[in-house]
Write an enzyme that holds these catalytic residues in place. Structure first.
Site, PDB file in Angstrom:
ATOM      1  N   CYS A  45       0.830  -1.217   0.000  1.00 60.29           N
ATOM      2  CA  CYS A  45       0.000   0.000   0.000  1.00 60.29           C
ATOM      3  C   CYS A  45       0.859   1.259   0.000  1.00 60.29           C
ATOM      4  O   CYS A  45       0.515   2.264  -0.635  1.00 60.29           O
ATOM      5  CB  CYS A  45      -0.897   0.031   1.236  1.00 60.29           C
ATOM      6  SG  CYS A  45      -2.008  -1.351   1.365  1.00 60.29           S
ATOM      7  N   THR A  46       1.944   1.213   0.741  1.00 64.27           N
ATOM      8  CA  THR A  46       2.841   2.373   0.814  1.00 64.27           C
ATOM      9  C   THR A  46       3.348   2.724  -0.587  1.00 64.27           C
ATOM     10  O   THR A  46       3.356   3.898  -0.989  1.00 64.27           O
ATOM     11  CB  THR A  46       4.011   2.055   1.774  1.00 64.27           C
ATOM     12  OG1 THR A  46       3.461   1.730   3.051  1.00 64.27           O
ATOM     13  CG2 THR A  46       4.975   3.223   1.900  1.00 64.27           C
TER      14      THR A  46
END
Ligand code: BEZ
Length: 210
Positions: A45-46
């Site tokens: 997600c980062t």
């Protein structure tokens, strides 16, 4: 209940990293991408959020607003936002919904209990100016999405919304397109002069420019 193409995108009010917002008011009459993330402080997600932030000008060129969602509170998002900038070099420049009560996740059926009963899967909803759902994608938590593919499908959705054409396999903006099956040959000669009929049902023409 799952959301299908052509359905009205459910409206909602949510807390985000940019304050409280109501989806339809925030979106106005632009296109929008709503995409979910399983959880804060997770590696895939980062990378996704940094990549979307870097591509904001590309989304803007397409009159498209982006909004992310993760099932953690704003205070948690704020810490994560700093990490995203540290790691990717791109500061978050769009709202990230803090869906700690899972209201929006449930509304959009983003939690798939047979995959995981608490985290959202990687959902993508592309919503048109008419607030109808134009495209959905569902990826598992372990597979990061492709921003190139997202921009490519938005190009196709917008083009096919404006013209009676469809886009072939692996099409990219600028390449030839297919004349819609509902367009008669007589009409095709008028609207797409010089088109090439590879088969009676497969007629190819340069991409309309407007
Ligand atoms: C990730 O974003 O890296 C991730 C999130 C949930 C499960 C697995 C991976």
């Amino acid at each position: 209940m799952s959301i299908r193409l052509g359905d009205a995108a459910p409206n909602f009010t949510a807390e985000t990293t940019e304050g409280n917002l109501t989806f339809y008011d925030w979106k106005e009459d632009s296109w929008a991408v709503l995409f979910s993330h399983p959880k804060d402080f997770t590696p895939v997600c980062t990378t996704e959020l940094g990549a979307v932030a870097a591509l904001k000008p590309e989304f803007e060129k397409r009159n498209t607003k982006v909004i992310g969602l993760s099932v953690d509170p704003v205070a948690s998002h704020e810490g994560w936002v700093q990490d995203i900038e540290d790691v990717t070099g791109h500061a978050l420049n769009f709202p990230l919904i803090a869906d700690h009560d899972r209201k929006v996740s449930d509304l959009y059926d983003m939690i798939h209990p047979n995959a995981d009963d608490t985290m959202t899967v990687r959902s993508v909803f592309v919503v048109g100016p008419d607030n109808k759902v134009k495209l959905t994608l569902t990826y598992p938590a372990s597979t990061g999405r492709s921003c190139d593919e997202l921009l490519r499908v938005i190009d196709s959705l917008q083009l096919t919304d404006r013209h009676a054409v469809a886009t072939p396999v692996n099409w990219k903006s600028g390449e030839d397109v297919i004349i819609g099956v509902g367009v008669s040959d007589d009409e095709a000669h008028e609207r797409f002069p010089g088109f090439q009929a590879k088969k009676p049902y497969l007629r190819v023409t340069p991409q309309p420019t407007d």
